[in-house]
Write a protein that holds these residues in place. Structure first.
Motif, PDB file in Angstrom:
ATOM      1  N   PHE A   1      -2.776   4.319  -0.781  1.00  0.00           N
ATOM      2  CA  PHE A   1      -2.048   3.297  -1.334  1.00  0.00           C
ATOM      3  C   PHE A   1      -1.535   3.301  -2.840  1.00  0.00           C
ATOM      4  O   PHE A   1      -0.367   3.051  -3.288  1.00  0.00           O
ATOM      5  CB  PHE A   1      -2.356   1.894  -0.877  1.00  0.00           C
ATOM      6  CG  PHE A   1      -2.147   1.527   0.563  1.00  0.00           C
ATOM      7  CD1 PHE A   1      -0.845   1.695   1.035  1.00  0.00           C
ATOM      8  CD2 PHE A   1      -3.383   1.303   1.372  1.00  0.00           C
ATOM      9  CE1 PHE A   1      -0.901   1.439   2.736  1.00  0.00           C
ATOM     10  CE2 PHE A   1      -3.374   0.917   2.661  1.00  0.00           C
ATOM     11  CZ  PHE A   1      -1.877   1.169   3.228  1.00  0.00           C
ATOM     12  N   VAL A   2      -2.446   3.751  -3.597  1.00  0.00           N
ATOM     13  CA  VAL A   2      -2.250   3.647  -5.009  1.00  0.00           C
ATOM     14  C   VAL A   2      -1.355   4.903  -5.228  1.00  0.00           C
ATOM     15  O   VAL A   2      -0.483   4.824  -6.168  1.00  0.00           O
ATOM     16  CB  VAL A   2      -3.826   4.268  -5.913  1.00  0.00           C
ATOM     17  CG1 VAL A   2      -3.539   4.616  -7.078  1.00  0.00           C
ATOM     18  CG2 VAL A   2      -4.575   2.900  -5.602  1.00  0.00           C
ATOM     19  N   THR A   3      -1.367   6.144  -4.575  1.00  0.00           N
ATOM     20  CA  THR A   3      -0.532   7.192  -4.739  1.00  0.00           C
ATOM     21  C   THR A   3       0.876   6.760  -4.368  1.00  0.00           C
ATOM     22  O   THR A   3       1.947   6.970  -5.168  1.00  0.00           O
ATOM     23  CB  THR A   3      -0.907   8.382  -3.766  1.00  0.00           C
ATOM     24  OG1 THR A   3      -2.212   8.622  -4.203  1.00  0.00           O
ATOM     25  CG2 THR A   3       0.062   9.473  -3.801  1.00  0.00           C
ATOM     26  N   VAL A   4       1.126   5.994  -3.223  1.00  0.00           N
ATOM     27  CA  VAL A   4       2.201   5.667  -2.720  1.00  0.00           C
ATOM     28  C   VAL A   4       2.750   4.402  -3.821  1.00  0.00           C
ATOM     29  O   VAL A   4       4.027   4.628  -4.170  1.00  0.00           O
ATOM     30  CB  VAL A   4       2.400   5.012  -1.322  1.00  0.00           C
ATOM     31  CG1 VAL A   4       3.812   4.509  -0.961  1.00  0.00           C
ATOM     32  CG2 VAL A   4       1.831   5.846  -0.413  1.00  0.00           C
ATOM     33  N   PHE A   5       2.070   3.687  -4.330  1.00  0.00           N
ATOM     34  CA  PHE A   5       2.386   2.583  -5.358  1.00  0.00           C
ATOM     35  C   PHE A   5       2.861   3.277  -6.635  1.00  0.00           C
ATOM     36  O   PHE A   5       3.519   2.845  -7.190  1.00  0.00           O
ATOM     37  CB  PHE A   5       1.656   1.491  -5.354  1.00  0.00           C
ATOM     38  CG  PHE A   5       1.242   0.579  -4.017  1.00  0.00           C
ATOM     39  CD1 PHE A   5       2.134   0.661  -3.278  1.00  0.00           C
ATOM     40  CD2 PHE A   5       0.111  -0.301  -4.006  1.00  0.00           C
ATOM     41  CE1 PHE A   5       2.119  -0.087  -2.143  1.00  0.00           C
ATOM     42  CE2 PHE A   5       0.226  -1.106  -2.864  1.00  0.00           C
ATOM     43  CZ  PHE A   5       1.008  -1.014  -1.947  1.00  0.00           C
TER      44      PHE A   5
ATOM     45  N   LEU B   1       5.428   2.967 -10.681  1.00  0.00           N
ATOM     46  CA  LEU B   1       5.222   3.391 -11.733  1.00  0.00           C
ATOM     47  C   LEU B   1       5.948   4.742 -11.976  1.00  0.00           C
ATOM     48  O   LEU B   1       6.064   5.502 -13.194  1.00  0.00           O
ATOM     49  CB  LEU B   1       3.853   3.974 -12.015  1.00  0.00           C
ATOM     50  CG  LEU B   1       2.698   2.877 -12.158  1.00  0.00           C
ATOM     51  CD1 LEU B   1       1.514   3.149 -12.494  1.00  0.00           C
ATOM     52  CD2 LEU B   1       3.272   1.729 -13.031  1.00  0.00           C
ATOM     53  N   LYS B   2       6.824   5.197 -10.694  1.00  0.00           N
ATOM     54  CA  LYS B   2       7.852   6.302 -10.895  1.00  0.00           C
ATOM     55  C   LYS B   2       7.055   7.439 -11.316  1.00  0.00           C
ATOM     56  O   LYS B   2       7.486   8.694 -11.866  1.00  0.00           O
ATOM     57  CB  LYS B   2       8.776   5.947 -11.825  1.00  0.00           C
ATOM     58  CG  LYS B   2       9.732   4.833 -11.761  1.00  0.00           C
ATOM     59  CD  LYS B   2      10.199   4.606 -10.259  1.00  0.00           C
ATOM     60  CE  LYS B   2      10.858   3.227  -9.966  1.00  0.00           C
ATOM     61  NZ  LYS B   2      11.587   3.065  -8.676  1.00  0.00           N
ATOM     62  N   GLU B   3       5.863   7.672 -10.985  1.00  0.00           N
ATOM     63  CA  GLU B   3       4.985   9.021 -11.113  1.00  0.00           C
ATOM     64  C   GLU B   3       5.646  10.037 -10.053  1.00  0.00           C
ATOM     65  O   GLU B   3       6.018   9.737  -8.806  1.00  0.00           O
ATOM     66  CB  GLU B   3       3.601   8.720 -10.968  1.00  0.00           C
ATOM     67  CG  GLU B   3       2.861   7.878 -12.010  1.00  0.00           C
ATOM     68  CD  GLU B   3       1.331   7.799 -11.825  1.00  0.00           C
ATOM     69  OE1 GLU B   3       0.735   8.499 -10.653  1.00  0.00           O
ATOM     70  OE2 GLU B   3       0.821   7.066 -12.692  1.00  0.00           O
ATOM     71  N   GLU B   4       5.331  11.107 -10.573  1.00  0.00           N
ATOM     72  CA  GLU B   4       5.931  12.256  -9.763  1.00  0.00           C
ATOM     73  C   GLU B   4       4.698  12.687  -8.856  1.00  0.00           C
ATOM     74  O   GLU B   4       3.638  12.849  -9.348  1.00  0.00           O
ATOM     75  CB  GLU B   4       6.285  13.463 -10.489  1.00  0.00           C
ATOM     76  CG  GLU B   4       6.665  14.923  -9.752  1.00  0.00           C
ATOM     77  CD  GLU B   4       7.209  15.908 -10.666  1.00  0.00           C
ATOM     78  OE1 GLU B   4       7.082  17.019 -10.082  1.00  0.00           O
ATOM     79  OE2 GLU B   4       7.438  15.625 -11.800  1.00  0.00           O
ATOM     80  N   ILE B   5       4.800  12.798  -7.559  1.00  0.00           N
ATOM     81  CA  ILE B   5       3.891  12.903  -6.530  1.00  0.00           C
ATOM     82  C   ILE B   5       4.162  14.442  -5.854  1.00  0.00           C
ATOM     83  O   ILE B   5       5.158  14.430  -5.248  1.00  0.00           O
ATOM     84  CB  ILE B   5       3.548  11.841  -5.533  1.00  0.00           C
ATOM     85  CG1 ILE B   5       3.691  10.468  -6.336  1.00  0.00           C
ATOM     86  CG2 ILE B   5       2.739  12.192  -4.696  1.00  0.00           C
ATOM     87  CD1 ILE B   5       2.548  10.349  -6.914  1.00  0.00           C
TER      88      ILE B   5
ATOM     89  N   ILE C   1      -3.235  -2.666  -5.460  1.00  0.00           N
ATOM     90  CA  ILE C   1      -2.434  -3.493  -6.365  1.00  0.00           C
ATOM     91  C   ILE C   1      -3.245  -3.813  -7.652  1.00  0.00           C
ATOM     92  O   ILE C   1      -2.759  -3.489  -8.784  1.00  0.00           O
ATOM     93  CB  ILE C   1      -1.842  -4.741  -5.688  1.00  0.00           C
ATOM     94  CG1 ILE C   1      -0.824  -4.674  -4.772  1.00  0.00           C
ATOM     95  CG2 ILE C   1      -1.380  -5.568  -6.977  1.00  0.00           C
ATOM     96  CD1 ILE C   1      -0.500  -5.594  -3.903  1.00  0.00           C
ATOM     97  N   THR C   2      -4.516  -3.899  -7.329  1.00  0.00           N
ATOM     98  CA  THR C   2      -5.484  -4.083  -8.555  1.00  0.00           C
ATOM     99  C   THR C   2      -5.664  -2.872  -9.492  1.00  0.00           C
ATOM    100  O   THR C   2      -5.689  -2.987 -10.683  1.00  0.00           O
ATOM    101  CB  THR C   2      -6.958  -4.781  -7.892  1.00  0.00           C
ATOM    102  OG1 THR C   2      -6.567  -5.713  -7.126  1.00  0.00           O
ATOM    103  CG2 THR C   2      -7.965  -4.898  -9.129  1.00  0.00           C
ATOM    104  N   VAL C   3      -5.534  -1.832  -8.781  1.00  0.00           N
ATOM    105  CA  VAL C   3      -5.694  -0.589  -9.448  1.00  0.00           C
ATOM    106  C   VAL C   3      -4.490  -0.212 -10.202  1.00  0.00           C
ATOM    107  O   VAL C   3      -4.614   0.060 -11.436  1.00  0.00           O
ATOM    108  CB  VAL C   3      -6.015   0.844  -8.690  1.00  0.00           C
ATOM    109  CG1 VAL C   3      -5.826   1.992  -9.494  1.00  0.00           C
ATOM    110  CG2 VAL C   3      -7.437   0.567  -7.917  1.00  0.00           C
TER     111      VAL C   3
END
Length: 294
Positions: free
Chosen positions: A104-108, A113-117, A159-161
């Protein structure tokens, strides 16, 4: 470094013991009442994470209260859902679902954060989801509210992360840990009033042990991250699925079948791979303080 990693393993063993205590209490107390007492007693050892050079005035006053409130809300909701999950599911099964957190951190991170995955991390996401399907097996086994609660714990933890990525460099760890525990005490305390039930004499040792062991676990994880980088300590959290399997089999007669074990391994491997890839692509694991996300 080695001492820090050993402390982290001890911390996650303590967390697993705390979760096992929730299962032992079961439905003998209302959910909010369990959350209240566990958080209250956990707060006591956690207070010792304050550094000697800090004062209570700067520990109790956050630099970014708005974001901290979001973290407090996600931590409190995750804690309530955790009580539901651990009182209704086998320990190892609950952990397998909660360990969707890095997925979920990766998806969020991609959405917020608009990170490139890259494709490798997306492959890990789908691998984790496949592992969950092997553990839960919808259509072949009864899907319980505890399954949804455990997935909710993972979402709240993610969400916390995300919040910690922003707060990590500026807030003190005792502030982050204390804020979540205080919020859990206040919210659960208010919600438990309508259905308050005085704990029986045999429950008090369980409640006291469960709260104190969680507080000690918080203390140990903070000490661990002072001796070793958070990025080195974080993977030790996956030892919880081993502790859960041992504790579940020893005290509750829980023996996951082969398919469930394969699913748990798949979820764990996917989560670890996701963490390693994020460490390579971003700097956040080096600066984000570890925090129990429930």
């Amino acid at each position: 470094m080695q001492a820090g990693i050993l402390l982290a393993f001890a911390s996650y063993l303590a967390f697993s013991c705390g979760d096992a205590t929730l299962k032992a209490i079961g439905d003998r107390l209302p959910i909010f009442e369990v959350g209240f007492f566990i958080s209250l007693f956990a707060l006591l050892p956690a207070l010792f994470t304050k550094r000697p050079e800090d004062t209570w005035s700067n520990v109790l006053v956050p630099k970014r209260p708005g974001l901290l409130l979001i973290g407090m809300a996600s931590g409190t909701i995750g804690g309530i859902l955790g009580v539901i999950a651990f009182t209704s599911l086998p320990l190892a099964e609950a952990y397998a679902l909660i360990f969707l957190l890095p997925i979920f951190v990766t998806v969020f991170s991609w959405l917020v954060l608009k990170e490139e995955i890259g494709w490798r991390r997306w492959l890990a996401v789908f691998g984790g989801l496949a592992g969950v399907l092997l553990v839960v097996r919808p259509g072949f086994r009864e899907v319980l509210p505890g399954h949804f609660a455990a997935i909710g714990v993972a979402i709240c933890g993610a969400i916390t992360v995300i919040v910690l990525r922003v707060l990590g460099p500026s807030e003190r760890r005792v502030t982050l840990i204390g804020a979540v525990l205080v919020a859990a005490v206040v919210v659960n305390g208010a919600l438990m009033i309508p259905q308050f039930k005085t704990p029986s004499h045999e429950l008090w040792p369980l409640i006291l042990f469960g709260g104190l062991v969680v507080g000690v676990a918080h203390f140990l994880i903070v000490m661990a991250t002072r001796l070793a980088p958070a990025a080195r300590v974080a993977p030790t959290q996956y030892s919880q699925i081993v502790w859960a399997t041992i504790i579940g089999a020893t005290f509750f007669g829980e023996f996951p079948d082969t398919i469930a074990m394969i699913g748990m391994v798949l979820v764990g491997v996917s989560g670890l791979f996701t963490f390693v890839r994020e460490k390579e692509k971003t700097t956040w694991p080096e600066k984000t303080p570890l925090l129990r996300n429930r």
